[in-house]
Design an enzyme around this catalytic site. Structure first.
Site, short mmCIF file in Angstrom:
data_model
loop_
_atom_site.label_atom_id
_atom_site.label_comp_id
_atom_site.label_asym_id
_atom_site.label_seq_id
_atom_site.Cartn_x
_atom_site.Cartn_y
_atom_site.Cartn_z
N GLU A 44 0.94 -1.40 -0.65
CA GLU A 44 -0.16 -0.29 0.26
C GLU A 44 0.60 1.15 -0.24
O GLU A 44 1.73 1.56 1.25
CB GLU A 44 -1.06 -0.51 1.15
CG GLU A 44 -1.60 1.10 1.63
CD GLU A 44 -2.92 1.20 2.31
OE1 GLU A 44 -3.67 1.58 2.73
OE2 GLU A 44 -2.48 -0.07 3.44
N LYS A 113 -9.04 2.36 -2.86
CA LYS A 113 -9.56 1.79 -1.06
C LYS A 113 -11.00 2.02 -1.51
O LYS A 113 -10.71 3.88 -1.27
CB LYS A 113 -8.35 2.52 -0.45
CG LYS A 113 -8.03 1.26 1.33
CD LYS A 113 -7.39 1.93 1.62
CE LYS A 113 -7.19 1.32 3.21
NZ LYS A 113 -6.31 1.88 4.06
N CYS A 149 -5.66 -2.96 2.48
CA CYS A 149 -5.64 -3.48 3.51
C CYS A 149 -6.96 -3.70 3.71
O CYS A 149 -7.68 -4.82 4.26
CB CYS A 149 -5.10 -2.27 3.68
SG CYS A 149 -3.92 -1.93 5.51
#
Length: 585
Positions: A44, A113, A149
């Protein structure tokens, strides 16, 4: 069927080092390509480093990161047949925490994300907008879902959407910080997601230290049954090569009654399909034998080894990434300064650690000899600068204000401040970073001196309770050919040695009693009633909580330190200094 070869590039990035991060990404891409990888993945925000914090408010930083992404895209032309997934900051009216999908000189797709954590050390809502689509990518005859994540922690999130749209493999790229026990929770969660969705999950984590945070790596791959098939190293860079059998995903879905009743490959406008390369998967001509390589499962470290490794890595990266080469430590002969010195020597090499003993008239002979013995065992540079003359002269100088009587606590703190002055003066003259030696127990209750033992650039033990300090010293003595920490350091009662026959228990409850109360109050937010139910005396709890609450102003002035618990002082725990609320009142 030919397996898909995935390379998980578990890299240690530096926030803001766009040139260095780009070169590292390209280097690992080339290694993965040379090893016949079909897919190479990076953590990330690998391009910017994680977390970039308010650098994200600088338009020039965002633009520079996009230029570096273009360089990576162009360089990928020289690595045909290898797809790269790279974490970066995307800009489209707003900015996004994003993953770029790169193939043969083209940026073929981008994932934004969805879930932006805003708790603990995270404040991503401060910077990013949330993504709304969860594309799947067709690489040869395999559908791949990519997410970032936090997205994997939600059972109905992007991963499930991608699986239901036909993804056989999920790539989840992370910047997930370490705290003790976190790895077990992660792996249980990933296993559950893989089994529940019938997909292979490759979980890639960042590694390295960044200010107070340590990222522990430990990247993993779980098959569609939720079984671990690969694990990377902890606390070090790694290129984990994994061959996954996507045909097993199809077989699992075919034979599982739940899967037959569901419409996998459902139509969902939030899950578009993007084609990377529709040609059938093949073994590279120059690497026919590589696809038979066994999977690698690194052993998981036991708890004390994890914590010690985190402290070493956090110290090493903070010192090096801030541009320092050496450190200086006040060596008292006590257990805290001893552990800091050993961690520093392990992190930086003994030649880069300078210990200074600064005894006063209250320093015991065994403390001075213990400090010398430790320095000899470690092979660090060591020098003694006695402070008694300076201390007495300072008291005499201040008699017009303090009076001729014993100034008590002020005199104790004066000794600590003289020592802080010495360390900072040496630092100013020769350049080493001062490492403070206070632990979490002391920091919690204010058993420390502002501008004295709190003076320095980095607090290695800031999140380490005193009882854990002892456990880590005993653990460290099990390593190597012989113990480096003198047993007398571990055996003697803790003392600041700032007045005759002083012991920590004169001012505080025994650490075996204090630390569980601190853990309950600081880390677990237990109520007064819950702590009473744990069996502790009402007066002791009231005393500890009062000390903790009154010491917030001190902690705000403490240097940063390594997070190893779920609730560290600083980024995790943010209480107002001016605050009249008291638990239990």
């Amino acid at each position: 069927m030919i397996p898909l070869r995935i390379a998980l590039a578990q890299t240690n990035m530096t926030v803001g080092d766009l040139d260095g991060n780009t070169q590292k990404i390209l280097s690992y891409m080339q290694q993965a390509h040379a090893a016949g990888a079909h897919l190479v993945c990076f953590p990330e925000l690998a391009l910017t480093g994680y977390p970039p914090e308010d650098l994200l408010l600088k338009p020039g930083f965002i633009t520079a990161n996009l230029r570096k992404l273009d360089e990576i895209v162009q360089a990928s032309q020289d690595m045909p047949g290898t797809t790269a997934i790279v974490g970066f900051v995307d800009r489209d009216h707003d900015i996004y925490n994003a993953a770029a999908v790169i193939y043969e000189g083209k940026l073929v797709g981008v994932y934004h994300k969805h879930y932006l954590p805003n708790y603990g050390v995270f404040d991503e809502y401060r910077y990013f907008s949330a993504g709304t689509t969860a594309p799947i990518f067709l690489l040869h005859d395999i559908h791949i879902g990519i997410n970032i994540c936090e997205d994997i922690w939600y059972p109905t999130g992007p991963l499930t959407q991608q699986a239901q749209a036909g993804a056989e493999v999920i790539i989840n790229i992370n910047g997930s910080p370490f705290y003790q026990g976190r790895g077990v929770v992660r792996e249980e969660m990933i296993s559950t997601r893989a089994a529940d969705n019938g997909v292979i999950i490759a979980y890639l984590n960042l590694v390295g230290g960044q200010d107070e945070l340590v990222f522990d790596g430990g990247s993993t791959v779980f098959n569609e049954q939720g079984l671990l098939i690969a694990r990377g190293k902890q606390f070090s860079e790694d290129l984990l090569m994994v061959d996954v059998d996507t045909a097993s995903v199809f077989r699992s879905r075919l034979h599982d009654p739940r899967r037959r009743q569901e419409r996998w490959r459902t139509t969902n406008q939030n899950v578009p399909e993007i084609i990377i390369d529709p040609r059938p998967l093949k073994i590279p001509d120059e690497h026919p034998a590589l696809l038979a390589a066994p999977q690698r499962i690194e052993a998981k470290m036991p708890p004390l080894q994890e914590i010690y490794s985190a402290l070493v890595l956090g110290t090493r990266d903070y010192v090096h990434k801030t541009g320092f080469k050496q450190v200086i430590i006040g060596l008292s002969g006590g257990i805290d300064s001893t552990l800091v010195a050993v961690i520093a020597a392990d992190a930086l090499g003994a030649e880069n650690v300078f210990g200074i003993s600064m005894p006063s008239g209250y320093s015991s002979d065994h403390s001075k000899s213990d400090a010398q013995l430790l320095a000899d065992n470690l092979g660090i540079r060591y020098q003694t600068i006695a402070i008694e003359e300076t201390f007495r002269t300072s008291l005499h100088m201040m008699e017009p204000i303090l009076g001729a009587e014993d100034p008590g606590l002020a005199a104790e703190n004066l000794q600590a401040r003289i020592r802080g002055n010495i360390l900072m003066t040496v630092s100013n003259r020769f350049g080493p970073l001062v490492l403070t030696t206070g632990n979490k127990s002391e920091m919690a209750v204010g058993y420390s001196t502002l501008y004295g033992d709190m003076a320095g650039g980095y607090a290695v033990l800031k999140d380490v309770l005193k009882t854990l300090v002892f456990a880590l010293c005993r653990y460290r003595n099990t390593l190597g050919d012989k113990p480096v920490i003198p047993q007398t350091v571990i055996d003697k009662p803790p003392s600041a040695e700032l007045r005759p026959d002083q012991k920590d228990v004169d001012s505080l409850p025994p650490y075996e009693e204090l630390d569980p109360i601190l853990e309950a109050y600081v880390e677990d937010d237990r109520s007064f009633e819950e702590m009473l139910a744990m069996g502790y005396q009402k007066a002791t709890i009231e005393r500890v909580l009062r000390l903790v609450d009154q010491s917030e102003y001190k902690r705000r002035q403490a240097p940063p330190g390594i997070k190893i618990t779920p609730r560290a002082f600083g980024r995790d725990r943010r209480l107002p200094i001016t605050n009249r609320y008291r638990e239990g009142k």
